[in-house]
Write a protein that holds these residues in place. Structure first.
Motif, PDB file in Angstrom:
ATOM      1  N   ARG A  81       0.833  -1.200   0.000  1.00 24.95           N
ATOM      2  CA  ARG A  81       0.000   0.000   0.000  1.00 24.95           C
ATOM      3  C   ARG A  81       0.873   1.258   0.000  1.00 24.95           C
ATOM      4  O   ARG A  81       0.642   2.183  -0.777  1.00 24.95           O
ATOM      5  CB  ARG A  81      -0.921   0.002   1.215  1.00 24.95           C
ATOM      6  CG  ARG A  81      -1.926   1.117   1.174  1.00 24.95           C
ATOM      7  CD  ARG A  81      -2.809   1.151   2.388  1.00 24.95           C
ATOM      8  NE  ARG A  81      -3.304  -0.156   2.764  1.00 24.95           N
ATOM      9  CZ  ARG A  81      -3.742  -0.450   3.979  1.00 24.95           C
ATOM     10  NH1 ARG A  81      -3.743   0.455   4.930  1.00 24.95           N
ATOM     11  NH2 ARG A  81      -4.192  -1.651   4.250  1.00 24.95           N
ATOM     12  N   VAL A  82       1.891   1.272   0.844  1.00 26.52           N
ATOM     13  CA  VAL A  82       2.794   2.422   0.907  1.00 26.52           C
ATOM     14  C   VAL A  82       3.532   2.589  -0.415  1.00 26.52           C
ATOM     15  O   VAL A  82       3.683   3.711  -0.919  1.00 26.52           O
ATOM     16  CB  VAL A  82       3.776   2.275   2.089  1.00 26.52           C
ATOM     17  CG1 VAL A  82       4.884   3.298   2.008  1.00 26.52           C
ATOM     18  CG2 VAL A  82       3.031   2.378   3.407  1.00 26.52           C
ATOM     19  N   LEU A  83       3.978   1.496  -0.997  1.00 28.95           N
ATOM     20  CA  LEU A  83       4.680   1.557  -2.280  1.00 28.95           C
ATOM     21  C   LEU A  83       3.778   2.128  -3.376  1.00 28.95           C
ATOM     22  O   LEU A  83       4.181   3.030  -4.112  1.00 28.95           O
ATOM     23  CB  LEU A  83       5.189   0.167  -2.679  1.00 28.95           C
ATOM     24  CG  LEU A  83       5.880   0.092  -4.034  1.00 28.95           C
ATOM     25  CD1 LEU A  83       7.171   0.888  -4.017  1.00 28.95           C
ATOM     26  CD2 LEU A  83       6.138  -1.362  -4.410  1.00 28.95           C
ATOM     27  N   VAL A  84       2.572   1.615  -3.477  1.00 29.41           N
ATOM     28  CA  VAL A  84       1.648   2.083  -4.513  1.00 29.41           C
ATOM     29  C   VAL A  84       1.310   3.561  -4.306  1.00 29.41           C
ATOM     30  O   VAL A  84       1.294   4.352  -5.257  1.00 29.41           O
ATOM     31  CB  VAL A  84       0.371   1.216  -4.546  1.00 29.41           C
ATOM     32  CG1 VAL A  84      -0.689   1.832  -5.439  1.00 29.41           C
ATOM     33  CG2 VAL A  84       0.706  -0.194  -5.014  1.00 29.41           C
ATOM     34  N   LEU A  85       1.066   3.958  -3.065  1.00 31.67           N
ATOM     35  CA  LEU A  85       0.752   5.354  -2.787  1.00 31.67           C
ATOM     36  C   LEU A  85       1.954   6.267  -3.060  1.00 31.67           C
ATOM     37  O   LEU A  85       1.796   7.391  -3.532  1.00 31.67           O
ATOM     38  CB  LEU A  85       0.249   5.525  -1.359  1.00 31.67           C
ATOM     39  CG  LEU A  85      -1.132   4.943  -1.089  1.00 31.67           C
ATOM     40  CD1 LEU A  85      -1.486   5.068   0.382  1.00 31.67           C
ATOM     41  CD2 LEU A  85      -2.190   5.596  -1.963  1.00 31.67           C
ATOM     42  N   ALA A  86       3.158   5.785  -2.782  1.00 31.00           N
ATOM     43  CA  ALA A  86       4.359   6.575  -3.073  1.00 31.00           C
ATOM     44  C   ALA A  86       4.515   6.759  -4.579  1.00 31.00           C
ATOM     45  O   ALA A  86       4.808   7.877  -5.052  1.00 31.00           O
ATOM     46  CB  ALA A  86       5.591   5.904  -2.485  1.00 31.00           C
ATOM     47  N   VAL A  87       4.329   5.699  -5.338  1.00 28.42           N
ATOM     48  CA  VAL A  87       4.427   5.797  -6.798  1.00 28.42           C
ATOM     49  C   VAL A  87       3.354   6.741  -7.331  1.00 28.42           C
ATOM     50  O   VAL A  87       3.623   7.580  -8.207  1.00 28.42           O
ATOM     51  CB  VAL A  87       4.327   4.396  -7.454  1.00 28.42           C
ATOM     52  CG1 VAL A  87       4.150   4.505  -8.950  1.00 28.42           C
ATOM     53  CG2 VAL A  87       5.546   3.565  -7.110  1.00 28.42           C
ATOM     54  N   LEU A  88       2.152   6.627  -6.795  1.00 30.92           N
ATOM     55  CA  LEU A  88       1.070   7.522  -7.208  1.00 30.92           C
ATOM     56  C   LEU A  88       1.415   8.975  -6.890  1.00 30.92           C
ATOM     57  O   LEU A  88       1.266   9.862  -7.745  1.00 30.92           O
ATOM     58  CB  LEU A  88      -0.235   7.132  -6.512  1.00 30.92           C
ATOM     59  CG  LEU A  88      -1.420   8.072  -6.742  1.00 30.92           C
ATOM     60  CD1 LEU A  88      -1.815   8.091  -8.208  1.00 30.92           C
ATOM     61  CD2 LEU A  88      -2.585   7.671  -5.858  1.00 30.92           C
ATOM     62  N   GLY A  89       1.887   9.233  -5.685  1.00 33.93           N
ATOM     63  CA  GLY A  89       2.233  10.596  -5.295  1.00 33.93           C
ATOM     64  C   GLY A  89       3.334  11.179  -6.145  1.00 33.93           C
ATOM     65  O   GLY A  89       3.244  12.325  -6.609  1.00 33.93           O
ATOM     66  N   ILE A  90       4.370  10.401  -6.388  1.00 33.97           N
ATOM     67  CA  ILE A  90       5.479  10.863  -7.227  1.00 33.97           C
ATOM     68  C   ILE A  90       4.993  11.126  -8.655  1.00 33.97           C
ATOM     69  O   ILE A  90       5.368  12.122  -9.277  1.00 33.97           O
ATOM     70  CB  ILE A  90       6.640   9.847  -7.196  1.00 33.97           C
ATOM     71  CG1 ILE A  90       7.287   9.846  -5.809  1.00 33.97           C
ATOM     72  CG2 ILE A  90       7.670  10.142  -8.282  1.00 33.97           C
ATOM     73  CD1 ILE A  90       8.230   8.693  -5.565  1.00 33.97           C
TER      74      ILE A  90
END
Length: 108
Positions: A81-90
């Motif tokens: 979840r953190v990885l996907v949200l980080a990629v989305l944010g970036i």
């Protein structure tokens, strides 16, 4: 972001995008650009540049809340979840930078 705030961001951003889209459609029905230069001049006018930036700010905030809620609902392992949200944010920050670059460089 709490549920009420996320709901409010979704509704306000959707209404904002709808109003700007209707404005652009009505403008093109009433006074369509006759050439690329006319379209470019209209797009680079200060008011339309601001509207473009507001539209994309609303779009990116709408995307963030919508995709974030889907990720929170369907990706259960915290690390994923953190990885996907980080990629989305970036990705959203990169797209916002791209929009800024286009609007600012297009001005001359």
């Amino acid at each position: 972001m709490t549920g009420l705030r996320a709901w409010l961001v979704q509704r306000v951003s959707a209404v904002c995008m709808l109003l700007i889209t209707l404005f652009v459609l009505v403008h093109f029905l009433v006074d369509p650009p006759r050439s690329y230069l006319a379209w470019h001049d209209w797009m680079m006018s200060p008011g339309i540049s601001v509207l473009t930036l507001v539209f994309f700010a609303a779009l990116f905030s709408h995307m963030w809340v919508g995709v974030r809620d889907v990720v929170m609902d369907y990706i259960h392992p915290t690390a994923y979840r953190v990885l996907v949200l980080a990629v989305l944010g970036i990705s959203l920050v990169a797209m916002a930078g791209w929009v800024l670059r286009i609007v600012l460089i297009g001005r001359g």
